[in-house]
Scaffold this active site. Structure first.
Site, short mmCIF file in Angstrom:
data_model
loop_
_atom_site.label_atom_id
_atom_site.label_comp_id
_atom_site.label_asym_id
_atom_site.label_seq_id
_atom_site.Cartn_x
_atom_site.Cartn_y
_atom_site.Cartn_z
CG LEU A 1 -19.60 5.71 11.57
CD1 LEU A 1 -18.25 6.05 12.19
CD2 LEU A 1 -20.63 6.80 11.91
CB SER B 1 -13.69 -0.59 14.41
OG SER B 1 -15.07 -0.70 14.13
N PRO B 2 -12.68 2.17 12.09
CG PRO B 2 -11.61 2.81 10.12
CD PRO B 2 -11.65 1.71 11.14
CE1 TYR C 1 -7.09 -9.39 13.86
CE2 TYR C 1 -5.89 -8.34 12.08
CZ TYR C 1 -6.52 -8.27 13.31
OH TYR C 1 -6.58 -7.06 13.97
N GLY D 1 -23.36 4.61 6.15
CA GLY D 1 -24.69 5.06 5.77
C GLY D 1 -25.58 3.96 5.25
CE LYS D 2 -22.48 -1.37 4.98
NZ LYS D 2 -21.71 -2.64 4.87
CB ALA E 1 -18.92 2.33 13.90
N GLY E 2 -17.89 -0.82 12.21
CA GLY E 2 -18.49 -2.04 11.69
C GLY E 2 -19.49 -1.80 10.58
#
Length: 344
Positions: free
Chosen positions: A215, A208-209, A53, A217-218, A211-212
């Site tokens: 989810l 990734s809960p 990372y 809502g953006k 999904a990038g």
């Protein structure tokens, strides 16, 4: 904060883990330390990183934070990291060989400024290294006091089962966790991997809960990503990724369902997506990733979100991955069922 056992071990970890892939890349050191302080003050105790990372900088940032706060703070935390991918160009600086894993582990210990890593995870399968070599190396590391537990990341069901069974039959330390991608838009692990995890008595640490960012809502059907988002800040790659997922009707069905539930419970879409994931079978701790302190605070607030059975079913239905073909779905279930009334 809720606490759950780390797989079949006796170690307790918070149901929300702090992922640190942004440290040193999207979040500077001061911001990273602020996230760590906020997370710990909220009751979190599982900090997840990896040697690759931000080119090893994530581990170094965590190490300096741990050193500044002293031994007592370190003892209260479960520090997790990973090894497998290269951090420099040497031909032996990758994979799961004894040589590379030993060197990678020692380097992580130095960067994290700790004597022991609580959960050391192999970052992905290595088809070139004999599995016996990898598992024995991890068992030796535990016996030497360098790690307490070990886990897997990005393994398939057969790979996971093979590694776990090899360890148990040889009397070596067995893996306690699997870290896979898992969220309302990516439910592929439910086909076989979740069952394999449960059969082995292991726990899931989903990455990734959100999904990038999908989810949260953006994103919307009519407005391509722009500005302060991972897709928006890299227009070329962002538009390619957006177009691929946007073209799937299931994506928008899931997002609409998440928004609807969020409106009904007075939460954000991100909190609803996290709450759904926290309730899935075998999930031990959901790994939160944040670029800013405000994003982290919003995710941590999921502890106050309660979904009804009806709301969970609505999310399940909208995100149904469609495992309908043999050997899954009704046809597969009929073949595998065992009835005692004379039926097949």
């Amino acid at each position: 904060m809720e606490y759950r056992l780390l797989g079949r071990s006796g170690a307790a970890v918070s149901s929300l883990a702090l992922g640190t892939m942004t440290f040193g890349r999207e979040t500077d050191e001061a911001g990273s330390h602020a996230q760590l302080d906020e997370y710990v003050s909220a009751g979190g105790n599982l900090v997840d990183t990896a040697d690759v990372y931000s080119g090893t900088e994530s581990e170094s940032i965590i190490g300096r934070w741990l050193a500044a706060r002293g031994a007592a703070a370190r003892d209260d935390l479960v520090i997790a990291t990973k090894g497998r991918f290269p951090t420099h160009g040497d031909p032996n600086a990758l994979g799961l060989s004894r040589k590379h894993l030993t060197q990678a582990l020692d380097a992580s210990l130095r960067r994290l400024q700790t004597e022991t890593i609580d959960l050391y995870q192999v970052h992905a399968w290595d088809a070139l290294t004999p599995l016996e070599e990898t598992v024995r190396t991890l068992d030796d590391a535990a016996r030497a006091g360098k790690i307490r537990y070990w886990g897997l990341s990005n393994y398939t069901a057969w790979q996971l089962t093979k590694a776990h069974d090899l360890a148990t039959t040889r009397g070596w330390l067995a893996p306690v966790t699997l870290q896979p991608q898992y969220n309302l838009l990516v439910r592929g692990i439910e086909a076989e991997i979740v069952a394999a995890v449960q059969d082995a008595g292991m726990g899931l640490l989903p990455w990734s809960p959100l999904a990038g960012g999908w989810l949260t809502g953006k994103y919307s059907r009519d407005e391509p990503p722009a500005g302060a988002s991972r897709l928006g800040e890299d227009p070329e790659r962002g538009m390619e990724a957006y177009a691929k997922r946007s073209a799937q009707e299931r994506t928008w069905r899931v997002i609409d369902a998440v928004r609807s539930v969020a409106d009904s419970v007075g939460a954000t879409p991100a909190q609803v997506a996290l709450a759904w994931l926290l309730g899935r079978p075998a999930v031990t701790s959901v790994i939160l990733g944040a670029r800013t302190l405000e994003q982290l605070r919003g995710s941590l607030a999921v502890v106050d979100v309660v979904l009804s059975d009806e709301q969970v079913r609505a999310l399940d239905d909208a995100s149904d991955p469609g495992f309908d073909d043999y050997p899954y779905g009704p046809a597969g279930e009929n073949q595998r069922s065992r009835r005692i009334d004379g039926g097949r």
